[in-house]
Design a protein around this motif. Structure first.
Motif, PDB file in Angstrom:
ATOM      1  N   LEU A  94      13.862  38.013 -12.953  1.00 38.38           N
ATOM      2  CA  LEU A  94      15.135  37.398 -13.325  1.00 38.38           C
ATOM      3  C   LEU A  94      14.847  36.314 -14.350  1.00 38.38           C
ATOM      4  O   LEU A  94      13.925  35.516 -14.174  1.00 38.38           O
ATOM      5  N   SER A  95      15.623  36.284 -15.422  1.00 43.44           N
ATOM      6  CA  SER A  95      15.442  35.259 -16.444  1.00 43.44           C
ATOM      7  C   SER A  95      16.443  34.136 -16.237  1.00 43.44           C
ATOM      8  O   SER A  95      17.516  34.331 -15.645  1.00 43.44           O
ATOM      9  N   ALA A  96      16.107  32.946 -16.726  1.00 45.30           N
ATOM     10  CA  ALA A  96      16.981  31.789 -16.567  1.00 45.30           C
ATOM     11  C   ALA A  96      16.656  30.753 -17.640  1.00 45.30           C
ATOM     12  O   ALA A  96      15.839  30.993 -18.532  1.00 45.30           O
ATOM     13  N   HIS A  97      17.309  29.600 -17.513  1.00 42.70           N
ATOM     14  CA  HIS A  97      17.138  28.518 -18.479  1.00 42.70           C
ATOM     15  C   HIS A  97      16.718  27.262 -17.726  1.00 42.70           C
ATOM     16  O   HIS A  97      17.423  26.811 -16.821  1.00 42.70           O
ATOM     17  N   LYS A  98      15.589  26.715 -18.093  1.00 43.66           N
ATOM     18  CA  LYS A  98      15.047  25.559 -17.389  1.00 43.66           C
ATOM     19  C   LYS A  98      16.044  24.406 -17.345  1.00 43.66           C
ATOM     20  O   LYS A  98      16.205  23.750 -16.317  1.00 43.66           O
ATOM     21  N   LEU A  99      16.713  24.138 -18.463  1.00 43.54           N
ATOM     22  CA  LEU A  99      17.614  22.994 -18.529  1.00 43.54           C
ATOM     23  C   LEU A  99      18.777  23.151 -17.549  1.00 43.54           C
ATOM     24  O   LEU A  99      19.154  22.201 -16.865  1.00 43.54           O
ATOM     25  N   VAL A 100      19.326  24.357 -17.474  1.00 40.32           N
ATOM     26  CA  VAL A 100      20.447  24.597 -16.560  1.00 40.32           C
ATOM     27  C   VAL A 100      19.997  24.402 -15.114  1.00 40.32           C
ATOM     28  O   VAL A 100      20.675  23.746 -14.316  1.00 40.32           O
ATOM     29  N   LEU A 101      18.840  24.950 -14.772  1.00 42.25           N
ATOM     30  CA  LEU A 101      18.337  24.821 -13.404  1.00 42.25           C
ATOM     31  C   LEU A 101      18.017  23.370 -13.071  1.00 42.25           C
ATOM     32  O   LEU A 101      18.283  22.897 -11.965  1.00 42.25           O
ATOM     33  N   ALA A 102      17.443  22.655 -14.049  1.00 46.00           N
ATOM     34  CA  ALA A 102      17.085  21.248 -13.824  1.00 46.00           C
ATOM     35  C   ALA A 102      18.311  20.380 -13.623  1.00 46.00           C
ATOM     36  O   ALA A 102      18.290  19.427 -12.841  1.00 46.00           O
ATOM     37  N   CYS A 103      19.402  20.709 -14.307  1.00 42.03           N
ATOM     38  CA  CYS A 103      20.647  19.943 -14.136  1.00 42.03           C
ATOM     39  C   CYS A 103      21.271  20.205 -12.769  1.00 42.03           C
ATOM     40  O   CYS A 103      22.025  19.377 -12.253  1.00 42.03           O
ATOM     41  N   GLY A 104      20.950  21.351 -12.172  1.00 44.30           N
ATOM     42  CA  GLY A 104      21.525  21.684 -10.874  1.00 44.30           C
ATOM     43  C   GLY A 104      20.697  21.232  -9.694  1.00 44.30           C
ATOM     44  O   GLY A 104      21.223  21.012  -8.607  1.00 44.30           O
ATOM     45  N   SER A 105      19.393  21.073  -9.892  1.00 38.79           N
ATOM     46  CA  SER A 105      18.511  20.727  -8.777  1.00 38.79           C
ATOM     47  C   SER A 105      17.433  19.758  -9.224  1.00 38.79           C
ATOM     48  O   SER A 105      16.736  20.000 -10.217  1.00 38.79           O
TER      49      SER A 105
ATOM     50  N   ALA B  16      11.985  18.221 -11.560  1.00 41.89           N
ATOM     51  CA  ALA B  16      10.600  17.793 -11.428  1.00 41.89           C
ATOM     52  C   ALA B  16       9.635  18.912 -11.803  1.00 41.89           C
ATOM     53  O   ALA B  16       8.586  18.674 -12.412  1.00 41.89           O
ATOM     54  N   GLN B  17       9.997  20.143 -11.459  1.00 45.69           N
ATOM     55  CA  GLN B  17       9.118  21.286 -11.726  1.00 45.69           C
ATOM     56  C   GLN B  17       8.969  21.564 -13.220  1.00 45.69           C
ATOM     57  O   GLN B  17       7.880  21.872 -13.698  1.00 45.69           O
ATOM     58  N   PHE B  18      10.067  21.419 -13.957  1.00 45.13           N
ATOM     59  CA  PHE B  18      10.043  21.779 -15.381  1.00 45.13           C
ATOM     60  C   PHE B  18       9.855  20.593 -16.320  1.00 45.13           C
ATOM     61  O   PHE B  18       9.344  20.746 -17.430  1.00 45.13           O
ATOM     62  N   TYR B  19      10.269  19.398 -15.885  1.00 47.42           N
ATOM     63  CA  TYR B  19      10.234  18.246 -16.787  1.00 47.42           C
ATOM     64  C   TYR B  19       9.549  17.018 -16.174  1.00 47.42           C
ATOM     65  O   TYR B  19       9.576  15.945 -16.766  1.00 47.42           O
ATOM     66  N   GLY B  20       8.950  17.178 -15.007  1.00 47.41           N
ATOM     67  CA  GLY B  20       8.308  16.050 -14.349  1.00 47.41           C
ATOM     68  C   GLY B  20       6.928  15.748 -14.912  1.00 47.41           C
ATOM     69  O   GLY B  20       6.449  16.393 -15.858  1.00 47.41           O
ATOM     70  N   LEU B  21       6.267  14.774 -14.328  1.00 42.90           N
ATOM     71  CA  LEU B  21       4.935  14.375 -14.784  1.00 42.90           C
ATOM     72  C   LEU B  21       3.925  15.504 -14.616  1.00 42.90           C
ATOM     73  O   LEU B  21       3.026  15.676 -15.444  1.00 42.90           O
ATOM     74  N   ILE B  22       4.054  16.246 -13.515  1.00 44.77           N
ATOM     75  CA  ILE B  22       3.172  17.399 -13.288  1.00 44.77           C
ATOM     76  C   ILE B  22       4.043  18.650 -13.359  1.00 44.77           C
ATOM     77  O   ILE B  22       4.366  19.266 -12.351  1.00 44.77           O
ATOM     78  N   LYS B  23       4.445  19.002 -14.554  1.00 41.27           N
ATOM     79  CA  LYS B  23       5.400  20.092 -14.707  1.00 41.27           C
ATOM     80  C   LYS B  23       4.727  21.466 -14.706  1.00 41.27           C
ATOM     81  O   LYS B  23       3.520  21.584 -14.950  1.00 41.27           O
ATOM     82  N   GLU B  24       5.530  22.450 -14.444  1.00 41.96           N
ATOM     83  CA  GLU B  24       5.086  23.836 -14.428  1.00 41.96           C
ATOM     84  C   GLU B  24       4.631  24.246 -15.827  1.00 41.96           C
ATOM     85  O   GLU B  24       5.345  24.081 -16.808  1.00 41.96           O
TER      86      GLU B  24
END
Length: 275
Positions: free
Chosen positions: A42-53, A58-66
């Motif tokens: 399944l494809s998605a958009h990091k920004l949309v997911l980050a705005c929701g959770s 933290a997973q996509f934009y945190g200090l220790i990001k994916e």
């Protein structure tokens, strides 16, 4: 002066969620079917997911990001995860159409990603669902397998045990229809034990309505008004002991008849009467 029109009118569902493949997607979630070994994603958009959770933030934009843009999902089916993503994109999702297993898996994802409003909505759906005999045993099994999610599990156990408490013949029907096995017998035994400990939800007796003013609570001593006027009720004047029966109201005056049949009918300003 003419206002500048909105140039960006983004519909997350129509513009970027339901378009597949989407060139703007920047993350994918991969799945492997345990029974067939088939791979899917399944494809998605990091920004949309980050705005929701905040977890995705933290997973996509945190200090220790994916670091990877392809993430293997091992604790969810693709079906449940797709519903979860749809919710994050504000796509309309009906919880009423989901079975208990799907609701439990969705609750797990909501709990993992700190989405309390979604968890509350699922618990509300489970708690208010109208049960039928055919769903009770399955509900009990799902509640047991999700015991690590106590809020969901307890809500499901409660609705199942309450149904058995109110419909004891359903237990006999299940014993007659279901195969005798550890898979069925143990959950059924535990469910019946819980039902035995479940107290009937006592309904509060209906509040008595006053036979005179037809209101609850009674309007005794209250000012008579056009809104609370009741024909045939006993009222009295603000001054003196006279008691009357209301006949009808006409504007700001009330036609009343005296309790004593020797008196004729009178008209009073409504403000001069009370119950």
């Amino acid at each position: 002066m003419m206002a500048v029109p909105n140039i960006q009118t983004i519909d997350l569902v129509a513009t970027i969620r339901d378009v597949s493949p989407n060139p703007t997607s920047d993350v994918s979630f991969t799945f492997v079917d345990k029974s067939t070994g088939e791979k899917s994603e399944l494809s998605a958009h990091k920004l949309v997911l980050a705005c929701g959770s905040s977890v995705f933030m933290a997973q996509f934009y945190g200090l220790i990001k994916e670091k990877e843009d392809s993430i293997a999902v091992k604790d969810s089916s693709i079906t449940t995860f797709k519903v979860f993503l749809d919710i994050l994109y504000n796509k309309k999702v009906s919880l009423k159409s989901m079975d208990f297993q799907l609701l439990g898996e969705l609750f797990y994802l909501a709990d993992k990603h700190l989405l309390d409003p979604l968890k509350d909505a699922i618990v509300q759906e489970v708690s208010t669902r109208k049960m039928v005999t055919e769903e009770v045993l399955e509900g009990a099994k799902v509640a047991e397998t999700h015991a690590h999610l106590p809020k969901f599990s307890e809500a499901l156990f409660e609705v199942c045990s309450s149904f058995l408490k109110d419909n004891p013949e359903s237990a006999l029907e299940m014993c007659d229809n279901e195969e005798v096995s550890e898979e069925n017998s143990l959950p059924l035994h535990r469910l019946m034990a819980r039902a035995n400990r479940t107290k009937h939800k006592s309904k509060a007796p209906p509040a008595p309505v006053c036979s005179n003013c037809k209101h609850d609570p009674c309007l005794h001593g209250e000012q008579l008004t056009a809104d609370n006027f009741v024909a045939g009720s006993t009222v009295k004047g603000h001054y003196g002991p006279a008691v009357f029966k209301t006949v009808k109201i006409e504007g700001s005056t009330v036609k009343v008849s005296h309790i004593d049949p020797n008196y004729v009918r009178h008209r009073f300003l409504i403000t001069l009467l009370k119950f």
